[in-house]
Design a protein around this motif. Structure first.
Motif, short mmCIF file in Angstrom:
data_model
loop_
_atom_site.label_atom_id
_atom_site.label_comp_id
_atom_site.label_asym_id
_atom_site.label_seq_id
_atom_site.Cartn_x
_atom_site.Cartn_y
_atom_site.Cartn_z
N ALA A 1 -7.47 20.96 15.85
CA ALA A 1 -7.60 19.58 16.34
C ALA A 1 -7.14 18.57 15.29
O ALA A 1 -6.56 17.54 15.62
CB ALA A 1 -9.04 19.29 16.74
N ASP A 2 -7.41 18.88 14.03
CA ASP A 2 -7.04 18.00 12.91
C ASP A 2 -6.32 18.87 11.89
O ASP A 2 -6.90 19.83 11.36
CB ASP A 2 -8.30 17.37 12.31
N GLN A 3 -5.06 18.58 11.61
CA GLN A 3 -4.27 19.44 10.73
C GLN A 3 -4.85 19.55 9.32
O GLN A 3 -4.55 20.50 8.60
CB GLN A 3 -2.82 18.94 10.68
N ARG A 4 -5.67 18.63 8.92
CA ARG A 4 -6.31 18.72 7.60
C ARG A 4 -7.31 19.87 7.52
O ARG A 4 -7.71 20.28 6.43
CB ARG A 4 -7.02 17.40 7.27
N LEU A 5 -7.70 20.39 8.69
CA LEU A 5 -8.69 21.47 8.72
C LEU A 5 -8.06 22.85 8.59
O LEU A 5 -8.78 23.85 8.48
CB LEU A 5 -9.49 21.41 10.03
#
Length: 744
Positions: free
Chosen positions: A635-639
């Motif tokens: 959902a969030d590429q930082r994850l």
């Protein structure tokens, strides 16, 4: 976020009354059990060193054990080279199970691997036995080691010793005496010797982390120091009355990596000499390391953290020298360079590069000064197959004229770059080869989207079919009897760009009516979906088509197809944006081309990276996509992890806007249609955290959705009795309830 092969599973029979013969034939229980279409292979096989024979493991019906059998490529003559009677545990009198085998260089000993356990993706931990063929002696290695703790055991070049990893330390065991020498002693929860941490394993395919020197005097190995790397926790709520927490180092994009270095140690014990490769070990990668054949020199690849520079080093053990002989660069990213082949007494090595705008194979001199193309032209070299160095041929897979297909080509290792096709012209589709070490023989597998695999033995250089190994005639009959509409390969437009696509129409299709669409998407650089190859997973798509849908797939920019560097790398720093744009434009163009497509009933689904693309499409283009099922998504590429995400996006610190634009969570307020979220809570790859964060954002924005979580299932969501059946039933039910089926 690799497209998980476990997706190729199911089909369902949910509707009663008025269903077609094809629908009646497609039942979920039969598909899961493999009863609808039974394709056959030839099983695992290993070419022997003579290049004329290959070995297989076959069950001995009399003893219940395993025979190791050799077959001659020329005439298929069969010889039991190791009878199951030799593979019997004398302490119990029972046959030992055999997972896999490997041979000593002199073919006088066999290493047997069994009692295996899964480590993340594969069963890389287990027990090992050695069989001496001279006297029939069979003994288990690793006396005193914990059960199923040994990894990557391999013979020394002279066959007298075996090295292996246990509990993050490296050991060498003398076969005759059983004496064990511990080479490393600092292995721990944070110091990993001879194998790798999670991210190297997942994204660089690094598992076996040590190498014997050709003279057997040294062992070179990787060491990873995971201290300082972020530790991710997964909570197991289902196996006991109190929750268990699973801790493992997992560096998320922009955070601290493990410190990785390479060294070598005497195989008889002593101190490790660490190779002083310049650069911060936490901000550079060492994804590949091998001994140059017949030498005491290590050939090491070092990628910088952005993965756009690959420095090749030669480290010589005898004088402790280190030289950077060659450096490859790219404005976007570089992949690891695998399958290095040394030529002309190690004076040259092969190298894959996109420097011309197309991926090609090059011949580089040992000093890095001479770089010559082995293949050239406006097409991509896809993957190596083998070599016939005696005749000077290099064999490889390419498909210059059709990006959905794959064919065998060859070129001279010291030629002018010209290539020629070897695969038969009449066999349209995809070809795979398991070539002998000499390049004289290969097991050849051919298929296409409507033809189950045909496997034969072929001889080279003429590609002459010597013998049929498996024709899969029964599977062909079973497929034909279903009366399904085959995949149709078509072209669609995204602005001026032409995209490959396929569609499946329902049985009883009526072109005068309008049908809803289900799009199967992946869309990321790790894989491709529009491929003209046989796959039993098509039955799931066929079932959904026969419920009254047009099932399609569109290959967007950035997908791993042989369309040149610009096609693959134009998405650098923009993962998630161009792909959803191409999916939106592509399906609308398809609807313009084919009036039977109902542009008011468009659904989309995908797994892993495809789940992310599903969300981006639903949130960014809500007027186009009306229903979506997103599975195991980021959902969030930082994850996601450093190596994968930063390869295509750089770091969040250097590209904050790209991460914001590419992450579906950014656009969650755009949801207008029907959305089903599916995730495993035990997903060590794409963490369940992604689902929870997205759910939080959807709730905040007052968006209604449906969610199902599978307790302690991993990224493939297949573990546990009934899981696959439940997952596919859930998906089919959601489609039928939220994307009205049938022609109108």
């Amino acid at each position: 976020m690799r497209l998980n092969k476990l997706l190729a599973i199911a089909t369902i029979s949910l509707l009663s009354g008025g269903i077609s013969m094809a629908q009646k034939a497609l039942k979920l229980e039969d598909i899961v059990a493999g009863k609808v279409i039974q394709t056959k292979g030839i099983g695992s096989m290993t070419w022997l060193k003579d290049g004329e024979r290959y070995s297989r493991l076959e069950k001995d019906k009399q003893t219940g054990g395993t025979d190791i059998v050799a077959y001659k490529a020329k005439d298929n003559s069969r010889e039991v080279i190791i009878p199951s009677s030799l593979l019997t545990d004398k302490s119990t009198g029972k046959p030992i199970p055999v997972r896999s085998i490997s041979w000593s260089a002199d073919n006088e000993k066999v290493l047997i691997y069994n009692n295996t356990q899964r480590v993340w993706r594969y069963d890389t931990r287990g027990d090992y036995w050695v069989l001496n063929l001279k006297d029939g002696a069979l003994r288990q290695l690793g006396k005193g080691m914990p059960e199923s703790s040994m990894m990557f055991a391999k013979f020394s070049p002279d066959g007298t010793r075996v090295a292996y990893v246990s509990n993050n330390n490296i050991y060498v065991e003398d076969i005759d005496s059983g004496r064990i020498t511990q080479l490393t002693k600092d292995g721990s929860d944070t110091i990993v010797n001879g194998t790798f941490d999670w991210v190297y394993e997942e994204e660089f395919s690094c598992r076996d982390g040590f190498r014997w020197s050709p003279d057997g005097k040294h062992i070179a190995y990787w060491q990873s120091d995971t201290k300082g790397t972020g530790v991710f926790d997964m909570i197991n709520n289902v196996d006991s009355i109190y929750a268990k927490v699973i801790h493992f180092p997992y560096p998320k994009a922009g955070t601290t990596n493990s410190a990785v270095k390479v060294g070598y140690v005497s195989a008889s014990g002593g101190n490790t000499t660490w190779i002083a490769i310049p650069g911060d070990p936490r901000n550079n990668y060492l994804p590949r390391m091998e001994f140059i054949p017949g030498s005491d020199e290590l050939f090491i690849q070092q990628l910088n953290r952005p993965q756009n520079t690959n420095k090749v080093w030669i480290a010589k053990i005898s004088d402790n020298s280190l030289n950077n002989i060659f450096t490859d660069t790219d404005a976007a990213w570089l992949d690891t360079n695998d399958n290095i082949q040394w030529l002309k007494d190690n004076r040259y090595f092969t190298w894959e590069s996109e420097r011309s705008g197309w991926r090609h194979l090059y011949r580089i001199s040992r000093d890095g000064k001479e770089i010559q193309p082995i293949t050239k032209g406006d097409f991509d070299y896809i993957s190596p197959v083998g070599t016939d160095l005696q005749k000077g041929w290099v064999y490889f897979i390419a498909s210059p004229d059709n990006f959905t297909q794959r064919y065998l080509y060859r070129a001279k290792a010291f030629g002018n770059g010209e290539v020629e096709r070897v695969s038969p012209m009449e066999q349209s589709g995809q070809h795979r080869y398991n070539m002998s070490p000499t390049g004289k023989w290969a097991v050849h597998t051919y298929s296409n989207a409507s033809t189950p695999s045909v496997i034969d033995m072929v001889s080279f250089p003429k590609h002459q079919s010597v013998r049929m190994l498996e024709e899969n005639a029964q599977a062909k009959e079973q497929y034909a009897a279903l009366g399904l509409n085959p995949k149709e390969f078509i072209k669609v437009k995204s602005g001026p760009l032409t995209l490959d696509a396929w569609m499946i129409k329902p049985v009883g299709f009526d072109a005068s009516k309008k049908y809803p669409v289900i799009i199967e998407v992946y869309g990321e650089p790790a894989s491709a979906t529009v491929q003209d190859v046989w796959g039993n997973g098509d039955l799931w798509q066929q079932y959904m088509a026969n419920q009254g849908y047009i099932v399609v797939s569109i290959e967007n920019r950035g997908a791993n197809t042989p369309r040149g560097r610009e096609w693959r790398k134009c998405i650098y720093g923009e993962v998630g944006t161009f792909s959803s744009e191409d999916q939106s434009r592509g399906i609308l163009d398809m609807a313009r081309q084919y009036p039977f497509i109902d542009a008011n009933r468009i659904g989309i689904t995908g797994w892993s990276g495809g789940g992310s693309q599903t969300l981006n499409c639903m949130f960014r283009y809500p007027k186009v996509f009306h229903t979506g099922i997103a599975i195991a998504f980021v959902a969030d590429q930082r994850l996601y992890d450093t190596i994968y995400q930063e390869r295509y996006m750089n770091t969040p610190q250097n590209n904050p806007e790209g991460y914001r634009k590419g992450s579906p969570i950014t656009y969650a307020e755009g949801l207008e249609g029907n959305l089903l979220l599916i995730h495993g809570t035990g997903d060590d790859n794409v963490h369940y955290q992604n689902c929870e964060m997205l759910v939080n954002k959807l709730i905040k924005n007052g968006k209604m959705f449906t969610q199902i979580s599978y307790p302690m299932r991993s990224h493939g969501i297949y573990e546990g009795e009934g899981t696959t059946l439940h997952l596919r039933k859930t998906m089919a039910k959601y489609w039928l309830e939220h994307l009205p089926a049938g022609g109108k």
